[in-house]
Write a protein that holds these residues in place. Structure first.
Motif, short mmCIF file in Angstrom:
data_model
loop_
_atom_site.label_atom_id
_atom_site.label_comp_id
_atom_site.label_asym_id
_atom_site.label_seq_id
_atom_site.Cartn_x
_atom_site.Cartn_y
_atom_site.Cartn_z
N PRO A 74 41.32 45.38 52.00
CA PRO A 74 40.05 45.17 51.29
C PRO A 74 38.81 45.21 52.18
O PRO A 74 37.72 44.90 51.71
N TYR A 75 38.97 45.58 53.45
CA TYR A 75 37.84 45.53 54.39
C TYR A 75 37.09 46.86 54.46
O TYR A 75 37.58 47.88 54.00
N LEU A 76 35.91 46.82 55.09
CA LEU A 76 35.18 48.02 55.52
C LEU A 76 34.85 49.04 54.43
O LEU A 76 35.02 50.25 54.63
N ALA A 77 34.36 48.58 53.30
CA ALA A 77 33.99 49.51 52.22
C ALA A 77 32.89 50.46 52.70
O ALA A 77 31.97 50.06 53.41
N PRO A 78 33.02 51.74 52.30
CA PRO A 78 32.01 52.73 52.71
C PRO A 78 30.70 52.57 51.93
O PRO A 78 30.68 51.92 50.88
N GLU A 79 29.64 53.17 52.44
CA GLU A 79 28.41 53.30 51.67
C GLU A 79 28.74 54.12 50.43
O GLU A 79 29.57 55.05 50.53
N PRO A 80 28.20 53.86 49.25
CA PRO A 80 27.16 52.87 48.95
C PRO A 80 27.71 51.50 48.56
O PRO A 80 26.98 50.73 47.95
N ASN A 81 28.96 51.22 48.92
CA ASN A 81 29.57 49.94 48.51
C ASN A 81 29.79 48.99 49.68
O ASN A 81 30.57 48.04 49.57
N ARG A 82 29.11 49.25 50.77
CA ARG A 82 29.26 48.43 51.98
C ARG A 82 29.13 46.95 51.65
O ARG A 82 28.21 46.55 50.92
N GLY A 83 30.09 46.15 52.17
CA GLY A 83 30.03 44.71 51.94
C GLY A 83 30.86 44.25 50.75
O GLY A 83 31.21 43.09 50.65
N LYS A 84 31.19 45.18 49.84
CA LYS A 84 32.01 44.81 48.68
C LYS A 84 33.49 44.88 49.05
O LYS A 84 33.85 45.36 50.11
N ARG A 85 34.36 44.46 48.10
CA ARG A 85 35.80 44.62 48.31
C ARG A 85 36.10 46.12 48.31
O ARG A 85 35.68 46.85 47.43
N ASN A 86 36.84 46.56 49.29
CA ASN A 86 37.15 47.99 49.39
C ASN A 86 38.44 48.30 48.61
O ASN A 86 39.28 47.43 48.45
N SER A 87 38.56 49.53 48.15
CA SER A 87 39.84 50.00 47.60
C SER A 87 39.92 51.50 47.80
O SER A 87 38.92 52.16 48.10
N SER A 88 41.13 52.03 47.61
CA SER A 88 41.34 53.47 47.82
C SER A 88 40.49 54.33 46.88
O SER A 88 40.32 55.52 47.13
N LEU A 89 39.97 53.73 45.82
CA LEU A 89 39.10 54.49 44.89
C LEU A 89 37.84 54.97 45.60
O LEU A 89 37.17 55.87 45.12
#
Ligand code: NI
Length: 264
Positions: free
Chosen positions: A205-220
């Motif tokens: 759940p780490y290191l979400a890319p822009e434009p979602n930086r800071g949110k929970r990350n997922s493979s989507l």
């Protein structure tokens, strides 16, 4: 289709909606996921996930920050699990000097032991290396880590370090950080690394890319990463997806594995 080469879906960040999220992957073009162990407990949870989901495979290993209380008995337990059909790599293992806990000598010892284990079970390795570029490479070279091959996950070093890994035949896991505007050195390294050595990853759940930086990350969010790589390398987006998919299948030797060993 998109190959997710590094995620932690056993993390409690997914407790609320794990099953619905994972079942939405197929319709969003994600057809393969490697779930990565980081502690003994997360290795156990990884094994449960790969049994439940046909498109999941697992890596089994202990992250440097989790090696403080590791024992030889634990190592033996890990080694036995490496023989399971859906376990395709040893990882994530390595060195983390950003968090110098446990102390470097302890991290190094378990890194060496797990590299040795990977050689014995003949599996590739998933490397975690943070603020420890030189020591990681020194240990990998003296341990002959080129014999197993593997991927340097969340690669965050320079082009010069990339060259040394290229010479050892390693792959590079590229994730959300490449989309950050301040990631100048990484963008330079990604332009330099040939596409046939790149794997897509999120480290969810780490290191979400822009434009979602800071949110929970997922493979989507993998398309944001692939688009940035395509832009940096002046390649077609679809080509980035296809080649990175092929790279991961090759590294994790999925053609030799059962498509599924589960009852869903
Ligand atoms: Ni990770």
């Amino acid at each position: 289709m998109i190959f997710e080469s590094h995620a932690h879906y056993d993390d409690e960040a997914f407790d609320e909606d794990r099953d619905a999220l994972l079942r939405s992957f197929a319709e969003n073009g994600i057809d393969m996921v490697i779930n990565i162990g980081a502690s003994l407990e997360s290795c156990r949870r990884t094994l449960a996930l790969v049994e439940k989901y046909s498109f999941f495979y697992g890596a089994i290993g202990v992250h440097p920050s989790e090696t403080g209380e590791l024992t030889e008995t634990d190592l033996l337990w890990l080694k036995e699990r490496c023989a399971l059909e859906k376990v395709v790599a040893v990882g994530e293992i390595g060195l983390d000097y950003y968090w110098k806990e446990p102390e470097p000598s302890v991290q190094k010892r378990w890194f060496e032991k797990q590299l040795e284990m990977a050689k014995e079970v003949k599996l590739p390795v998933v490397i975690h290396s943070r603020d420890a570029a030189r020591d990681t490479l020194d240990i990998m070279k003296s341990s002959h880590a080129e014999t197993t091959g593997g991927v340097v996950h969340c690669f965050s070093y320079t082009k010069e370090i990339a060259r040394e890994y290229l010479e050892m035949g390693y792959y590079f896991g590229i994730g959300g950080v490449v989309t950050f505007t301040n990631a100048r050195k990484l963008k330079e390294a990604v332009s330099y690394i040939p596409l046939d050595r790149i794997l897509l990853e999120t480290d969810s759940p780490y290191l979400a890319p822009e434009p979602n930086r800071g949110k929970r990350n997922s493979s989507l969010y993998l398309p944001y990463i692939a688009k940035e790589i395509a832009a940096l390398k002046e390649l077609d987006y679809e080509e980035v997806l296809a080649v990175t998919h092929e790279n991961a299948e090759k590294l994790f030797r999925l053609q030799d594995r059962p498509a599924s060993n589960i009852a869903e």
